[in-house]
Design a protein around this motif. Structure first.
Motif, PDB file in Angstrom:
ATOM      1  N   ALA A 108      46.628  48.714  21.969  1.00  0.00           N
ATOM      2  CA  ALA A 108      47.562  48.146  22.759  1.00  0.00           C
ATOM      3  C   ALA A 108      48.775  48.710  23.308  1.00  0.00           C
ATOM      4  N   GLY A 109      49.350  49.668  22.096  1.00  0.00           N
ATOM      5  CA  GLY A 109      50.368  50.419  22.567  1.00  0.00           C
ATOM      6  C   GLY A 109      50.114  51.820  23.105  1.00  0.00           C
ATOM      7  N   LEU A 110      48.926  52.186  23.202  1.00  0.00           N
ATOM      8  CA  LEU A 110      48.461  53.515  23.488  1.00  0.00           C
ATOM      9  C   LEU A 110      48.611  53.665  24.991  1.00  0.00           C
ATOM     10  N   PRO A 111      49.352  54.827  25.605  1.00  0.00           N
ATOM     11  CA  PRO A 111      49.599  54.986  26.993  1.00  0.00           C
ATOM     12  C   PRO A 111      48.068  55.340  27.735  1.00  0.00           C
ATOM     13  N   LYS A 112      48.127  54.685  28.623  1.00  0.00           N
ATOM     14  CA  LYS A 112      46.399  54.966  29.150  1.00  0.00           C
ATOM     15  C   LYS A 112      46.647  55.209  30.511  1.00  0.00           C
ATOM     16  N   CYS A 113      45.281  55.964  30.770  1.00  0.00           N
ATOM     17  CA  CYS A 113      45.201  56.348  32.290  1.00  0.00           C
ATOM     18  C   CYS A 113      43.777  55.791  32.468  1.00  0.00           C
ATOM     19  N   GLU A 114      43.752  54.964  33.840  1.00  0.00           N
ATOM     20  CA  GLU A 114      42.256  54.424  34.014  1.00  0.00           C
ATOM     21  C   GLU A 114      41.716  55.216  35.384  1.00  0.00           C
ATOM     22  N   LEU A 115      40.658  55.621  35.306  1.00  0.00           N
ATOM     23  CA  LEU A 115      40.221  56.360  36.352  1.00  0.00           C
ATOM     24  C   LEU A 115      38.806  55.974  36.970  1.00  0.00           C
ATOM     25  N   HIS A 116      38.289  54.829  36.435  1.00  0.00           N
ATOM     26  CA  HIS A 116      37.087  54.210  36.796  1.00  0.00           C
ATOM     27  C   HIS A 116      37.229  52.523  36.810  1.00  0.00           C
ATOM     28  N   VAL A 117      37.854  52.126  37.898  1.00  0.00           N
ATOM     29  CA  VAL A 117      37.979  50.634  38.035  1.00  0.00           C
ATOM     30  C   VAL A 117      37.810  50.471  39.625  1.00  0.00           C
ATOM     31  N   HIS A 118      37.155  49.549  40.042  1.00  0.00           N
ATOM     32  CA  HIS A 118      36.902  49.073  41.499  1.00  0.00           C
ATOM     33  C   HIS A 118      37.804  47.789  41.646  1.00  0.00           C
ATOM     34  N   LEU A 119      38.765  47.997  42.611  1.00  0.00           N
ATOM     35  CA  LEU A 119      39.508  46.701  43.004  1.00  0.00           C
ATOM     36  C   LEU A 119      38.685  45.610  43.258  1.00  0.00           C
ATOM     37  N   GLU A 120      37.589  45.731  43.958  1.00  0.00           N
ATOM     38  CA  GLU A 120      36.813  44.373  44.366  1.00  0.00           C
ATOM     39  C   GLU A 120      36.169  43.847  43.275  1.00  0.00           C
ATOM     40  N   GLY A 121      36.056  44.767  42.019  1.00  0.00           N
ATOM     41  CA  GLY A 121      35.468  44.059  40.825  1.00  0.00           C
ATOM     42  C   GLY A 121      36.408  43.771  39.716  1.00  0.00           C
ATOM     43  N   THR A 122      37.688  43.552  40.389  1.00  0.00           N
ATOM     44  CA  THR A 122      38.582  42.886  39.584  1.00  0.00           C
ATOM     45  C   THR A 122      39.146  41.526  40.147  1.00  0.00           C
ATOM     46  N   LEU A 123      38.314  40.925  40.894  1.00  0.00           N
ATOM     47  CA  LEU A 123      38.311  39.758  41.618  1.00  0.00           C
ATOM     48  C   LEU A 123      37.913  38.517  40.500  1.00  0.00           C
ATOM     49  N   GLU A 124      39.012  37.858  39.803  1.00  0.00           N
ATOM     50  CA  GLU A 124      38.937  37.043  38.814  1.00  0.00           C
ATOM     51  C   GLU A 124      38.508  35.779  39.564  1.00  0.00           C
ATOM     52  N   PRO A 125      37.863  34.860  38.986  1.00  0.00           N
ATOM     53  CA  PRO A 125      37.411  33.426  39.438  1.00  0.00           C
ATOM     54  C   PRO A 125      38.376  32.830  40.186  1.00  0.00           C
ATOM     55  N   GLU A 126      39.716  32.657  39.322  1.00  0.00           N
ATOM     56  CA  GLU A 126      40.746  31.879  39.767  1.00  0.00           C
ATOM     57  C   GLU A 126      41.343  32.492  41.164  1.00  0.00           C
ATOM     58  N   LEU A 127      41.567  33.671  41.436  1.00  0.00           N
ATOM     59  CA  LEU A 127      41.923  34.208  42.603  1.00  0.00           C
ATOM     60  C   LEU A 127      40.710  34.361  43.692  1.00  0.00           C
ATOM     61  N   LYS A 128      39.503  34.365  43.335  1.00  0.00           N
ATOM     62  CA  LYS A 128      38.369  34.067  44.440  1.00  0.00           C
ATOM     63  C   LYS A 128      38.625  32.773  44.915  1.00  0.00           C
ATOM     64  N   LEU A 129      38.671  31.647  44.091  1.00  0.00           N
ATOM     65  CA  LEU A 129      38.869  30.280  44.652  1.00  0.00           C
ATOM     66  C   LEU A 129      40.134  30.271  45.444  1.00  0.00           C
ATOM     67  N   ALA A 130      41.350  30.613  45.173  1.00  0.00           N
ATOM     68  CA  ALA A 130      42.420  30.840  45.712  1.00  0.00           C
ATOM     69  C   ALA A 130      42.203  31.344  47.184  1.00  0.00           C
ATOM     70  N   LEU A 131      41.615  32.529  47.278  1.00  0.00           N
ATOM     71  CA  LEU A 131      41.407  33.188  48.777  1.00  0.00           C
ATOM     72  C   LEU A 131      40.380  32.461  49.349  1.00  0.00           C
ATOM     73  N   ALA A 132      39.413  31.839  48.765  1.00  0.00           N
ATOM     74  CA  ALA A 132      38.563  31.023  49.692  1.00  0.00           C
ATOM     75  C   ALA A 132      39.076  29.997  50.251  1.00  0.00           C
ATOM     76  N   GLU A 133      39.775  29.262  49.592  1.00  0.00           N
ATOM     77  CA  GLU A 133      40.742  28.210  50.148  1.00  0.00           C
ATOM     78  C   GLU A 133      41.703  28.759  51.233  1.00  0.00           C
ATOM     79  N   ARG A 134      42.310  29.803  51.014  1.00  0.00           N
ATOM     80  CA  ARG A 134      43.305  30.322  52.003  1.00  0.00           C
ATOM     81  C   ARG A 134      42.595  30.764  53.487  1.00  0.00           C
ATOM     82  N   ASN A 135      41.441  31.124  53.154  1.00  0.00           N
ATOM     83  CA  ASN A 135      40.775  32.004  54.341  1.00  0.00           C
ATOM     84  C   ASN A 135      39.546  30.756  54.989  1.00  0.00           C
ATOM     85  N   GLY A 136      39.645  29.692  54.251  1.00  0.00           N
ATOM     86  CA  GLY A 136      38.363  28.720  54.678  1.00  0.00           C
ATOM     87  C   GLY A 136      37.065  29.324  54.761  1.00  0.00           C
TER      88      GLY A 136
END
Length: 336
Positions: free
Chosen positions: A9-37
């Motif tokens: 938890a305290g270790l300073p970290k560097c992330e080099l392999h993460v897909h932003l579209e792969g961070t779409l959590e279910p809560e946000l997916k539902l919110a965006l679906a409602e926002r955009n119909g």
């Protein structure tokens, strides 16, 4: 929290392999679906989460790409990246180079500019507000035609000051690195850094790794642990300091094996392997969880965990002065 989790938890970290579209959590997916119909066929978080089930790369992609339909406006892309960066900051990620897949959005009629400006704004604001710095790597979708890749790169070039590098992802079957040789050569001419996915246990894995390293001349390999099958290529990546952006938890989802022993073996042989989260909303673990699970599976020491992060900062596409500051922070933590 046990000692290992607390140390990570305290270790300073560097992330080099993460897909932003792969961070779409279910809560946000539902919110965006409602926002955009957008009718996604689910009405609750539990229903969305139930669709995040797969046992191979192809079954994952069959869920992953349709989920992107909820991303429509520049603000949607901002909100997605901001949510990820808040999680990253909470895990003491100090710097991130994040992938994004513009072709998927462009094919739905979303302008490239909306995608990249939304993501870039979020990166800028996170640096100011959250203390986590970042940059964007545009990925080519390898199971689309090379002509589509070339068109996407042309669309990106007017915004290349917002993009750090070019990557290659998606379904590897029948889509070798050399399919995109001209596109990556053009990207190099334009000053972009180069990386490519060489996914775990794919058909022709070693030949694809060889093509990426020797024909395309990438600076990093994403995943890439199959390199152990060819001692010559292991020597190649070690001697040239080429980094491997490994993703233990996602390995387990798509192959049934975290590949922890291989990652640890490469680490101990002096290869610049790193641990990253890949598509954390789908695989259930951000970078800290990946480090903890890898450490437990491979019996890594604290010094080896520090070395994973040292590797990441060293292979990141950072100015030397900023890299030195991050490394100094890491060494101070390790010494404490």
């Amino acid at each position: 929290m046990d000692d290992l989790s607390a140390f990570v938890a305290g270790l300073p970290k560097c992330e080099l392999h993460v897909h932003l579209e792969g961070t779409l959590e279910p809560e946000l997916k539902l919110a965006l679906a409602e926002r955009n119909g957008v009718d996604i066929g689910q009405r609750t978080v539990e229903e969305v989460r139930a669709t995040y089930r797969f046992d191979s790369l192809s079954s994952f992609l069959a869920v992953y790409y349709p989920a992107m339909d909820v991303l429509v406006t520049e603000q949607d892309f901002y909100d997605l990246a901001r949510a990820y960066l808040e999680r990253a900051a909470a895990q003491n990620v100090r710097y991130v180079e994040a992938f994004f897949d513009p072709q998927v959005h462009m094919n739905r009629g979303v302008p490239f500019e909306a995608v990249v400006r939304g993501y870039h704004r979020a990166v800028q604001d996170a640096d100011r507000d959250l203390g986590v710095a970042g940059a964007l790597i545009m990925c080519i979708v390898r199971d689309l035609p090379a002509e589509s890749a070339a068109q996407a790169l042309e669309a990106a070039l007017p915004f290349k000051d917002l993009i750090l590098g070019l990557g290659l992802d998606s379904d590897e079957r029948g889509n070798p690195p050399v399919k995109f040789a001209e596109v990556f050569a053009r990207a190099r001419e334009e000053g972009l850094h180069l990386t490519m996915h060489c996914d775990v246990d794919q058909e022709n894995s070693i030949e694809h790794i060889r093509q990426a390293l020797e024909d395309i001349r990438v600076e990093r390999l994403d995943h890439g642990t199959n390199v152990v099958e060819d001692p010559r290529l292991v020597r190649f990546v070690r001697e040239r300091g080429i980094g491997l952006t490994c993703c233990p938890i996602s390995n387990r989802f798509v192959t049934g094996d975290m590949k922890a022993d291989l990652i640890a073996r490469l680490l101990r042989e002096g290869v610049r392997v790193t641990a990253n989260s890949d598509d954390p909303a789908y695989f259930g673990g951000y970078v800290a969880e990946n480090l903890v699970e890898l450490a437990r599976a491979a019996e890594l020491t604290r010094s080896e965990l520090v070395q994973l992060e040292r590797n990441a900062f060293e292979i990141a596409w950072l100015p030397d002065d900023r890299r030195a500051r991050y490394l100094a922070e890491l060494e101070s933590y390790a010494a404490g």
